[in-house]
Design an enzyme around this catalytic site. Sequence first.
Site: not given
Length: 514
Positions: A118, A205, A240, A298
């Site tokens: 990420k 973040e 999540h 994917r």
Amino acid sequence: MTLFKKILIANRGEIAARLIRACHELNIRAVAIYSEADANALHVRMADESILIGPPAPRESYLDMDRIIQAAKEINADAIHPGYGFLSENERFASAVADSGLIFIGPSPRAIHLMGSKTEARTIMQNSGVPIVPGFQAMNNETMNNEQWARQAEKIGYPILVKAAAGGGGKGMRIVRSASELSEAIAAAQREASHAFGDDRVFLEKYIDSPRHIEFQVLADSHGNIVHLFERECSIQRRHQKIIEETPSPLLTPEMRAKMGEAAVAAAKAVGYVNAGTVEFIVDSKTREFYFLEMNTRLQVEHPITEAITGIDLAQAQINIAAGKHLPFKQNDLHQRGHAIECRVYAEDPANEFLPSIGKVLRAVEPTRAGVRVDAGVHTGDEVSIHYDPMIAKVIAHAETRDAAIRKMDAALAEYTLLGLTTNTPFLRAVVTHPAFVRGDVTTHFIEDHLRDWKLPKVKDELLIAKAVAEFLGSDHRSITNYQLPTTNDVWDATDGFRLGGGGAIENRSHEAK
Ligand code: ADP
Ligand code: ADP
Ligand code: MG
């Protein structure tokens, strides 16, 4: 004519079944792999050939790269499709498949590598002008002490989300509301990331407080053509993890859609992406600003809703792209037709902390109505075990309007008979019929905000059981559905000789015996 004669599907459950169908429509033979726990599983029954890979534990079967590639060679497959989860985002697997002379149906190992981190992805996006969530990541493995982390967190401003660089499946994330919680949260996220991904790197973040998750599907061929297939709103999540997805997003205006679609294409181009992929964005529902979250390299669980509204079969597109074909359409040829919703059906108990439910499916009867698609991994008689993901099916409803799609979904879920296990279908119905959902007023906190203390509605469920029992007994269940169950007395506790479809009585013989 396609170049492939035989494809090995390196997966199980509903996605393996779905990919086998795609192969058959393209006249390609499909090979299933299976573990000892899956010897009689649906995907094995559907495949043209199947190979036992190993014991139930994923590490010894569905994650055993060498064994899977060896099996593909032995059976003369041309290509391997990894599905989602398992080896789908494993660059070493993609490389090993190519090195063995087979084709990996998916992006290049390099694209998987770049997007697999990420933090790496954030850097690439920033350099390509794609907006990222404000945050902080350490440069080149630099180790950070607590004060350094705290300084960076202060700069971003609380609340902060600590995330795993190698994260996936909602793991390795910690929300931090104030400075005093930071170092503990970092340590916990590092532990979880190390355990789940073998990589303990984390980054920070800004935590977006009322976010919506809106992602874009992209397709790119190996000749430089790339398009997006619009968005999917996946804001209905638990821990999540998505549970309900829809398209179009009720939030997006045509202008936002165009801007985000362009950003998604730019993101894919930045890593030379080929095949199907998804660029995930988080949208601040207050400011409507959007930020890049990550790219999933994917096919996605929720791909069928995109198929419904675009008319494009994404699994077949993946196979054709891997075979070197050109995309048969351009961006301007693509249109959104109607509205589609997907619900993920889990073998779990939503009234009891979503505990997984395992066992034999005594009876499965899928809804059959126009505009409803069911991608299931189990049928009557199949086992749901502790070894794998508890998602057992997906129900997809497609209609002209959002309201019609919601009603169709509710009816389809009501119609779906799954006996022997506890499933979340009543919970899914509670979500899609909730007034806030119907208004399109959703954020990733929807379930906490509206359905935290959800309980199974009692009488309705008894009707369901009565219907199922009637079906078991082969009688006409319409008469049962019309039967008015007593609302004060639970018929299943009653000892008065209640019989379906008619009255009954038990004489009390205990006195006579005396
Ligand atoms: P999607 O974005 O397609 O909905 P999910 O995040 O729900 O995908 O993941 C699909 C499946 O893959 C789930 O079973 C999830 O637990 C698993 N998964 C996703 N990413 C990873 C990962 N990095 N490592 C292990 N499992 C993962
Ligand atoms: P994963 O790889 O586990 O799918 P993502 O980065 O895609 O991780 O995030 C998964 C979910 O976590 C998002 O859909 C969203 O609900 C939540 N999330 C991620 N980043 C943020 C953020 N910065 N602020 C608020 N919520 C976030
Ligand atoms: Mg994600």
